[in-house]
Scaffold this active site. Structure first.
Site, mmCIF file in Angstrom:
data_model
loop_
_atom_site.group_PDB
_atom_site.id
_atom_site.type_symbol
_atom_site.label_atom_id
_atom_site.label_comp_id
_atom_site.label_asym_id
_atom_site.label_seq_id
_atom_site.Cartn_x
_atom_site.Cartn_y
_atom_site.Cartn_z
ATOM 1 N N ASP A 49 75.976 9.325 14.421
ATOM 2 C CA ASP A 49 75.156 8.927 15.520
ATOM 3 C C ASP A 49 73.874 8.314 14.966
ATOM 4 O O ASP A 49 73.277 9.000 13.990
ATOM 5 C CB ASP A 49 74.898 10.547 16.317
ATOM 6 N N ASP A 142 75.484 4.834 21.093
ATOM 7 C CA ASP A 142 75.034 5.091 19.625
ATOM 8 C C ASP A 142 75.711 6.011 18.755
ATOM 9 O O ASP A 142 75.525 6.069 17.644
ATOM 10 C CB ASP A 142 73.577 5.241 19.682
ATOM 11 N N GLU A 143 77.172 6.290 19.493
ATOM 12 C CA GLU A 143 77.839 7.331 18.596
ATOM 13 C C GLU A 143 79.613 7.130 18.717
ATOM 14 O O GLU A 143 79.796 6.698 19.623
ATOM 15 C CB GLU A 143 77.434 8.853 18.801
HETATM 16 N N1 DCP Z 1 69.255 8.578 26.185
HETATM 17 C C1 DCP Z 1 68.822 8.266 27.591
HETATM 18 N N2 DCP Z 1 68.552 9.398 28.135
HETATM 19 C C2 DCP Z 1 68.758 10.587 27.825
HETATM 20 C C3 DCP Z 1 69.476 10.961 26.553
HETATM 21 C C4 DCP Z 1 69.631 9.416 25.550
HETATM 22 O O1 DCP Z 1 68.631 7.233 27.889
HETATM 23 N N3 DCP Z 1 68.718 11.904 28.215
HETATM 24 C C5 DCP Z 1 69.495 7.104 25.388
HETATM 25 C C6 DCP Z 1 68.294 6.930 24.512
HETATM 26 C C7 DCP Z 1 68.674 7.288 23.219
HETATM 27 C C8 DCP Z 1 70.388 7.020 23.329
HETATM 28 O O2 DCP Z 1 70.758 7.247 24.603
HETATM 29 O O3 DCP Z 1 68.317 6.622 22.165
HETATM 30 C C9 DCP Z 1 71.167 7.861 22.107
HETATM 31 O O4 DCP Z 1 71.150 9.168 22.531
HETATM 32 P P1 DCP Z 1 71.130 10.475 21.761
HETATM 33 O O5 DCP Z 1 71.175 11.651 22.340
HETATM 34 O O6 DCP Z 1 72.088 9.926 20.398
HETATM 35 O O7 DCP Z 1 69.458 10.256 21.353
HETATM 36 P P2 DCP Z 1 69.051 9.439 20.143
HETATM 37 O O8 DCP Z 1 69.807 8.323 19.408
HETATM 38 O O9 DCP Z 1 67.630 8.681 20.775
HETATM 39 O O10 DCP Z 1 68.304 10.601 19.093
HETATM 40 P P3 DCP Z 1 68.983 11.538 17.879
HETATM 41 O O11 DCP Z 1 68.487 10.895 16.599
HETATM 42 O O12 DCP Z 1 68.764 12.892 18.451
HETATM 43 O O13 DCP Z 1 70.420 11.283 18.111
HETATM 44 MG MG MG Z 2 71.491 9.361 18.552
#
Ligand code: DCP
Ligand code: MG
Length: 428
Positions: A49, A142-143
Site C-alpha cells: 500500500d 494504490d494497493e
Molecule cells: N482516498 C480518498 N478518500 C478516502 C480515502 C482515500 O480519496 N476517504 C484516496 C487518497 C489516498 C488514496 O485514495 O491517497 C489511497 O488511500 P489510502 O487509504 O491507501 O490512503 P493513503 O495512501 O493516502 O495513506 P496511507 O499511507 O495511510 O495508505
Molecule cells: Mg495508501
C-alpha cells in the site's frame, strides 16, 4: 535463505541458532532497517500500500512541498482525500471535512486531486508488481495483493527479499514510498502492511499471529465498518483479543455469518486466494426466451435484469467499459446488434440501462424476438473510480444509490436489496 536481512542493501544478517535476534544495524551498510522473522523464508502472500498516495505524488512533482504539511482534497465533497504524514501530526486524516482540517493546520498546502495523474502512477506501480509475480490482485488505486508462492526459485531469494527490493525499486523508479505486509494469507498481509507505515515492512507468521492480532482494535479488520463497530462495542468487544476469547456460539447468535467470519479472522484464518484480474476485453450477458417476445415492457424487464447482471460482473472484475451493445435475435434467427459509445466508461447498471433502453426502443416495433443480450466493451480496469463514476446523462441520485446498494450487497448478499424494476411491470 536467511531469516534476517537489510532492507537497504539486502545483505543477509545472521540469526543466532537459539535466542533472540538482537542485531540493531546492518553490518554491511549500518542501516537500522533490518527485517527479521523466524518464518521469513516461508511467507509468500504480500500486501503493498502506497504511503499517503495522492500527497506523495504531489510531493514528488514539487520538491518544495517536501517537508510541508500537504492536504489533498476539497472539490465537490469538501473533504480530505488524504494528508501527508507531516499533516497527519496535526490530526488530519482522510474523509475529514476540509474546514476542520484547515482549522487544525492553517498553514497546510491544500491541493485539488488530479486523479488522472494518480491513476497513471498507480498503473506504473502495478507494472512493477507484475515484474515479480503474475499473481497480482489490485485492490484500489494504490494497493494490491501479491502471491509470491513459487517465485523463490526464479528470483533465487525469499519472497521477503523480493518484496523489499520491489519497495526500493518503486521508490527509485516511481518516486513514492510503499509499505509492505508479508504473511501467509491476505487478511494478515493487509493487517501487516498497515502496522509500520510509512516505508514499512511488517511480517506476521504462525508463531506470532495471535499476539499480533490481539493488540489491535476491531476497527483494523477490513470490512468492520462503523455500524458493526458500534454493535460490537455495545457487546463490550473493542479489541481483537476479545474476539479471540469470545465464545463462537455467542458471536454467531449475535452476528450470524459475520460472527463466524469475525471469529476466523481473529485467529488469523482467511482462505481467500489472490486473484489476478482477468484480461477480458468485453463482457456480455444474454438470455433466450422460452417463447418469442414482442412486447416492449417485457423486453425492457429482461433488459434491466441483464444490465444488473452485467454490471455485477463488471464490478466484481473491477472493469469499466465505454461501448454498450444491444443484441437481439429475431424469431427467424436474424441477429441485430446496435452499439453506442459513451462519453465516459461505466460499470453501473443504471447507465447501461439508460443507453441500451434507447437502443431497444428503436428496435421494438412489434417484431418478435427470441433472444436479447447486452455487451460492454472497450474495457479497462476501474482504478479511476472517482473519474469514471460519473453520471453520463443519468440522474445522479440513481448512480449514487446504486453505489450504496452495492455496498450493502457486498456485506449481506445479493438478495438484501432487489430493485423493483426487475420484479414488477414498471420499467421506468
Ligand atoms: N482516498 C480518498 N478518500 C478516502 C480515502 C482515500 O480519496 N476517504 C484516496 C487518497 C489516498 C488514496 O485514495 O491517497 C489511497 O488511500 P489510502 O487509504 O491507501 O490512503 P493513503 O495512501 O493516502 O495513506 P496511507 O499511507 O495511510 O495508505
Ligand atoms: Mg495508501
Amino acid at each position: 535463505m536467511s531469516l534476517a536481512f537489510c532492507r537497504d542493501c539486502f545483505a543477509a544478517a545472521s540469526v543466532p541458532a537459539k535466542g533472540h535476534f538482537e542485531q540493531k544495524r546492518c553490518r554491511a551498510c549500518n542501516s537500522p532497517r533490518l527485517a527479521y522473522h523466524p518464518e521469513l523464508d516461508q511467507l509468500t502472500i504480500a500486501h503493498v500500500d502506497c504511503d499517503a498516495f495522492y500527497a506523495a505524488v504531489e510531493k514528488r512533482d514539487n520538491p518544495q512541498l517536501k517537508d510541508k504539511p500537504v492536504i489533498i482534497g476539497g472539490g465537490k465533497r469538501g473533504v480530505v482525500a488524504t494528508a501527508c504524514y507531516v499533516a497527519r501530526i496535526y490530526g488530519i486524516h482522510s474523509a475529514m471535512p476540509m474546514y476542520k482540517a484547515i482549522k487544525a493546520c492553517p498553514h497546510a498546502v491544500v491541493l485539488k486531486p488530479n486523479i488522472t495523474k494518480y491513476s497513471a502512477v498507480g498503473r506504473e506501480i502495478r507494472k512493477l508488481f507484475e515484474n515479480v509475480t503474475p499473481q497480482v490482485e489490485p485492490v484500489s488505486i494504490d494497493e494490491a495483493f501479491l502471491d509470491l508462492t513459487g517465485t523463490e526459485r526464479l528470483h533465487k531469494q525469499s519472497a521477503a527479499v523480493t518484496m523489499a527490493k520491489l519497495a526500493k525499486r518503486i521508490e527509485q523508479e516511481v518516486g513514492v514510498t510503499v509499505s509492505v505486509g508479508l504473511s501467509y494469507n491476505k487478511f494478515l498481509a493487509k493487517i501487516a502492511s498497515d502496522l509500520d507505515k510509512p516505508r514499512g515492512f511488517s511480517v506476521i507468521g504462525q508463531t506470532d499471529v495471535i499476539p499480533r492480532l490481539a493488540a489491535l482494535p476491531v476497527s483494523k479488520i477490513p470490512g468492520v465498518g462503523k455500524v458493526l463497530q458500534e454493535k460490537l462495542k455495545h457487546d463490550g468487544i473493542e479489541r481483537i483479543s476479545q474476539l479471540q476469547t469470545t465464545d463462537l456460539g455467542f458471536l454467531v447468535d449475535r452476528y450470524g455469518k459475520s460472527g463466524h467470519w469475525l471469529a476466523n479472522l481473529a485467529q488469523g484464518q482467511d482462505t481467500r486466494s489472490v486473484k489476478p484480474r482477468s484480461r477480458a476485453k468485453s463482457l456480455s450477458s444474454e438470455t433466450t426466451f422460452d417463447t418469442d417476445i414482442s412486447d416492449k415492457e417485457t423486453l425492457l424487464r429482461h433488459l434491466w435484469r441483464l444490465c444488473e447482471k452485467l454490471a455485477k460482473r463488471a464490478k466484481s472484475g473491477r472493469k469499466v467499459g465505454k461501448t454498450v451493445t444491444l443484441k437481439l435475435k429475431t424469431a427467424d434467427f436474424q441477429i441485430r446488434t446496435r452499439s453506442r459509445t459513451l462519453a465516459r466508461p461505466t460499470q453501473l447498471s443504471e447507465i447501461l440501462y439508460v443507453h441500451s433502453k434507447e437502443l431497444l426502443l428503436a428496435e421494438a416495433d412489434g417484431t418478435a424476438f427470441r433472444l436479447i443480450g447486452i455487451g460492454l466493451s472497450g474495457l479497462h480496469e476501474d482504478l479511476e473510480e472517482q473519474e469514471v463514476d460519473l453520471f453520463d446523462g443519468v440522474d445522479e441520485r440513481k448512480t449514487e444509490s446504486e453505489r450504496a446498494i452495492d455496498l450493502v450487497r457486498q456485506k449481506f448478499g445479493d438478495q438484501a436489496i432487489m430493485k423493483g424494476r426487475g420484479m414488477t411491470k414498471s420499467t421506468k
